[in-house]
Design a protein around this motif. Structure first.
Motif, PDB file in Angstrom:
ATOM      1  N   SER A   1       0.868  -1.250   0.197  1.00  0.00           N
ATOM      2  CA  SER A   1      -0.062  -0.086  -0.048  1.00  0.00           C
ATOM      3  C   SER A   1       1.011   1.285  -0.130  1.00  0.00           C
ATOM      4  O   SER A   1       0.537   2.090  -0.767  1.00  0.00           O
ATOM      5  CB  SER A   1      -0.977   0.026   1.203  1.00  0.00           C
TER       6      SER A   1
ATOM      7  N   PHE B   1      -4.693  -2.531  -6.859  1.00  0.00           N
ATOM      8  CA  PHE B   1      -5.439  -1.806  -6.265  1.00  0.00           C
ATOM      9  C   PHE B   1      -6.759  -1.271  -6.835  1.00  0.00           C
ATOM     10  O   PHE B   1      -6.771  -1.214  -8.317  1.00  0.00           O
ATOM     11  CB  PHE B   1      -4.866  -0.420  -5.847  1.00  0.00           C
TER      12      PHE B   1
ATOM     13  N   GLN C   1     -10.445   1.731  -3.360  1.00  0.00           N
ATOM     14  CA  GLN C   1      -9.353   1.575  -2.685  1.00  0.00           C
ATOM     15  C   GLN C   1      -8.288   3.004  -2.650  1.00  0.00           C
ATOM     16  O   GLN C   1      -7.653   3.304  -1.584  1.00  0.00           O
ATOM     17  CB  GLN C   1      -8.384   0.578  -2.796  1.00  0.00           C
TER      18      GLN C   1
ATOM     19  N   VAL D   1      -7.286  -0.615   2.488  1.00  0.00           N
ATOM     20  CA  VAL D   1      -7.486  -1.461   1.916  1.00  0.00           C
ATOM     21  C   VAL D   1      -8.042  -2.152   3.354  1.00  0.00           C
ATOM     22  O   VAL D   1      -7.538  -1.967   4.397  1.00  0.00           O
ATOM     23  CB  VAL D   1      -6.527  -2.358   1.161  1.00  0.00           C
TER      24      VAL D   1
ATOM     25  N   GLY E   1      -3.562   0.212   4.742  1.00  0.00           N
ATOM     26  CA  GLY E   1      -3.467   1.187   3.711  1.00  0.00           C
ATOM     27  C   GLY E   1      -2.234   2.314   4.085  1.00  0.00           C
ATOM     28  O   GLY E   1      -1.454   1.801   4.859  1.00  0.00           O
TER      29      GLY E   1
END
Length: 186
Positions: free
Chosen positions: A57, A104, A108, A161, A179
């Motif tokens: 992320s 992703f 998101q 996420v 995230g």
């Protein structure tokens, strides 16, 4: 001296009875310990997957912020400094990055913000004034807020996420939040 021998023999018989009474107690103890051991192994696996999700992320957010910032043309007098295109490219860069076994999604990419990196003469510090922008817009869209003066010089991208768990489901935890936030300044 003769009296010590019967006492020692009696003590040995008592020890044998105590040992005989504990036979079979290892198996229940082993069962309880294995449950705890498997619980900690499951927690380690799920937390390891969460760490991988967090790292991926952060990579996606970093790339998106950098791509968006590099798209800004930062020319005085140029309307929005290519802001709609920068927001679209930042979103596209984030969704092109891998996350676990996929990529992703637009959902998101929770927030894309444009900002102006300015010098505050009152506090004598540099700061960024942020304005949230619509996510997933086309390059022809328009920003929600225009800069007061100058041009956009910074982008901040937030990815959010929900990482599914594998072993922690046994304890009622089906997902863990993950995230990242990344900021880039031109």
């Amino acid at each position: 001296v003769a009296r010590a021998a019967p006492a020692a023999a009696e003590e040995q018989r008592a020890m044998k009875r105590a040992v005989a009474d504990r036979r079979g107690s290892i198996l229940p103890m082993l069962g309880v310990c294995l449950i705890g051991l498997f619980g900690f192994v499951g927690l380690a696996v799920d937390l390891g997957m969460l760490a991988v999700s967090r790292t991926q992320s952060q990579n996606g957010a970093d790339v998106a912020a950098l791509v968006g910032t590099r798209t800004l043309n930062n020319k005085d007098g140029t309307l929005y400094s290519n802001l709609p295109e920068a927001v679209a490219k930042a979103t596209a860069a984030a969704t092109a990055n891998p996350h676990m076994s996929g990529a992703f999604t637009n959902a998101q990419v929770t927030r894309v913000e444009a900002g102006q990196y300015t010098y505050d003469t009152t506090s004598q510090t540099f700061r960024v004034i942020w304005r949230e922008q619509p996510v997933g817009g086309s390059a022809g869209g328009s920003p929600t807020v225009n800069p007061a003066s100058g041009s956009w010089t910074a982008m901040r991208v937030t990815l959010g996420v929900s990482q599914p768990t594998y072993f922690m489901r046994l304890f009622g935890v089906t997902t863990m939040p993950s995230g990242a936030v990344a900021t880039a300044v031109y």
